[in-house]
Structures are given as structure tokens and as C-alpha cells.
Design a protein around this motif. Structure first.
Motif, PDB file in Angstrom:
ATOM      1  N   ARG A 124      27.268   3.482  -2.422  1.00 47.34           N
ATOM      2  CA  ARG A 124      28.107   4.720  -2.178  1.00 47.34           C
ATOM      3  C   ARG A 124      28.822   4.927  -3.333  1.00 47.34           C
ATOM      4  N   ILE A 164      26.114   9.193   0.630  1.00 44.87           N
ATOM      5  CA  ILE A 164      27.554   9.710   0.671  1.00 44.87           C
ATOM      6  C   ILE A 164      27.170  11.062   1.297  1.00 44.87           C
ATOM      7  N   SER A 167      29.895  11.923   4.109  1.00 42.62           N
ATOM      8  CA  SER A 167      31.263  12.120   3.454  1.00 42.62           C
ATOM      9  C   SER A 167      31.285  13.403   2.556  1.00 42.62           C
ATOM     10  N   ARG A 170      31.432  16.117   5.374  1.00 39.77           N
ATOM     11  CA  ARG A 170      32.910  16.213   5.931  1.00 39.77           C
ATOM     12  C   ARG A 170      33.892  16.795   5.054  1.00 39.77           C
ATOM     13  N   VAL A 185      38.971  12.362   2.319  1.00 39.82           N
ATOM     14  CA  VAL A 185      37.709  11.952   3.086  1.00 39.82           C
ATOM     15  C   VAL A 185      37.057  10.718   2.298  1.00 39.82           C
ATOM     16  N   PHE A 186      36.870  10.950   0.975  1.00 40.10           N
ATOM     17  CA  PHE A 186      36.135   9.876   0.317  1.00 40.10           C
ATOM     18  C   PHE A 186      36.995   8.605   0.182  1.00 40.10           C
ATOM     19  N   GLU A 189      36.692   7.046   3.953  1.00 39.26           N
ATOM     20  CA  GLU A 189      35.362   6.681   4.414  1.00 39.26           C
ATOM     21  C   GLU A 189      34.682   5.576   3.523  1.00 39.26           C
TER      22      GLU A 189
END
Length: 276
Positions: A124, A164, A167, A170, A185-186, A189
Motif C-alpha cells: 500500500r 489503496i 482508501s 473514501r 484518510v490515508f 487507514e
């Protein structure tokens, strides 16, 4: 069979129906409790982080099936061939039980899951690097008077990602309503300094000119890369030291075993000469 016929003769059909219903309900309630307990367990959350299609409930079903079959195999061998098998071999199923117990931090199951989580997280982060490179490439392709549209860039690049994708999706869903929440967000998560820096970069880039955006990218790119590679180097050193200790312990055990064999042979030779 005798017990069944005795039960049948002492109870009516209606009573047996009630008993069956109660037993089935107790079974379903117990099954529901086990499923809920495993679905909310820490091990279930860790399995979800790996991305593999396996729940904690299914893992426990496979685990206990394997343990029961292994235990019965050794029990039947002891019963059928008592002169060939010692009862001490029953410790093998116990060893497998400990080895696969998810509640033990040192168990093989937890070690494998931890490695899978690390591998997925590394993939990721590598995709975050790809996203960072896409941002730089898109900025260089803009005309001088064009403004940066972060939403458009990420939406167009979404099919390029595998790890990802969720992510990024979102991030896009939050971006229109709350950019302040979207930029985190990143980090929430995926975690790590690189994910946090990327979120901040995306937040700063939106609606800026090409020149300002390139300036932001250049000022943050060194920090982004350094944070990642420094962590990877430290992780690599730890893995290297771990393998070194493992192989060293293995070599020492082999040497100790050889010394023990030589000592035993030497001791037997002395005893034989003494009796002669």
C-alpha cells in the motif's frame, strides 16, 4: 439403541418434539455466540487487515477439525499398535494446539498474520509512492494558467491501484464535503509518516496554480521519500538481525548435539573397556 427405545417409551411424540426444539434452539444460540465472539475478536480485525478471504470463525473451524483428526489419529495408533507407539506422542496435538492458538502472541498463526499485514502495508505504501509520482506527472502536463484539481486527478488514476483503491475512494467521497477529514484518510487507514504527508500535500495542492503546486511537491517529496526509506532500512536491519540470530541458534544447537553424541559414544567406549 436401548437408551433410545427407553426414551421413546417414556416420552410422548409431543414431548420429544419440544425437546428437539429446545436442543436445536440451544445449538443455534451457542453457534450465534461463537460467531459473534470471533467476529468481534482482535484476531478477526487482524485477519481483515491482511486482505485474505478468511474469517476468524472459518479459521477456528479448520483449526479444530485438524486438531481433532490429528488427536484421533494418534489415539487410534496407540490403541492398535501399543508396542510401536508411546503415549508421549499425544503431546504432538497439544503442540499443534499451542502453535495455532490466535490468543497467544508467539503462536505461528499470529506470526504469519503479522507478516501478511506487514507485506500488505508495504504494498500500500508503494502504491502511495505511485500516486505521488502520478501527481508530479499530471502537474507537469498542466498549462501554466491551469489550476490543480485534486479530485479529478485521483478519480482518473483510481483504476491504476489495487491495494489503496478503497482508501482513495473514501478520500474522494469525503473531499467534496470535508477536505479536512479527507486529508486524514490515508493516515488513518494505512498509517505512517508517508501517508500523513501525502494527505497534507493533496490538501495543499487543490485550487493552486501549477507553479505553486510544483513548489509544494518539490518541498515535500524529499520528506516523503526519506520517511519511507528510513523506515524500510530499519525494518530490513531488524529482519537481518533476526535471521542472523535464528541461524546462529540453529548452528549452536547442531554443535551441541554433535558434542552430546561424541560424549555419549566416548562414555560408552570407556564403560566397555572398563568391563573388559
Amino acid at each position: 439403541m436401548g437408551t433410545y427405545y427407553l426414551y421413546k417409551s417414556l416420552t410422548s411424540a409431543e414431548e420429544r418434539k419440544v425437546y428437539r426444539t429446545k436442543i436445536i434452539k440451544q445449538y443455534e444460540d451457542k453457534k450465534k455466540q461463537i460467531v459473534e465472539k470471533n467476529s468481534e475478536s482482535a484476531f478477526q480485525k487482524r485477519l481483515k487487515e491482511t486482505g485474505i478471504n478468511l474469517s476468524a470463525v472459518r479459521f477456528q473451524i479448520y483449526r479444530w477439525t485438524f486438531l481433532v483428526i490429528t488427536f484421533l489419529y494418534y489415539v487410534f495408533n496407540i490403541i492398535l499398535y501399543p508396542e510401536q507407539y508411546d503415549r508421549s506422542i499425544l503431546i504432538i496435538p497439544l503442540f499443534f494446539f499451542v502453535l495455532t492458538e490466535p490468543r497467544l502472541s508467539f503462536s505461528l498463526a499470529n506470526i504469519i498474520v503479522s507478516e501478511l499485514i506487514k507485506r500488505k502495508r508495504k504494498k500500500r505504501i508503494l502504491e502511495l509512492f505511485t500516486l505521488f509520482d502520478i501527481l508530479k506527472a499530471d502537474l507537469n502536463s498542466l498549462a501554466d494558467e491551469q489550476e490543480v484539481n485534486v479530485y479529478s486527478i485521483l478519480k482518473e488514476s483510481l483504476p491504476l491501484f489495487e491495494q489503496i483503491t478503497g482508501s482513495v475512494s473514501r478520500f474522494l467521497s469525503l473531499w467534496k464535503t470535508s477536505p479536512d477529514d479527507a486529508k486524514n484518510v490515508f493516515y488513518q487507514e494505512i498509517g505512517g509518516e508517508s501517508a500523513k504527508v501525502l494527505g497534507d500535500v493533496l490538501y495543499k495542492l487543490d485550487q493552486t496554480s501549477k507553479k505553486e503546486a510544483l513548489s509544494i511537491i518539490e518541498s515535500e517529496s524529499s520528506i516523503f521519500s526519506y520517511a519511507y526509506y528510513e523506515k524500510e532500512i530499519q525494518s530490513g536491519i531488524k529482519r537481518k538481525n533476526g535471521f542472523f540470530l535464528l541461524f546462529s541458534a540453529n548452528i549452536l544447537l547442531i554443535i551441541a548435539w554433535l558434542i552430546f553424541i561424541v560424549f555419549t559414544m566416548f562414555n560408552d567406549t570407556i564403560n566397555q573397556n572398563h568391563f573388559l
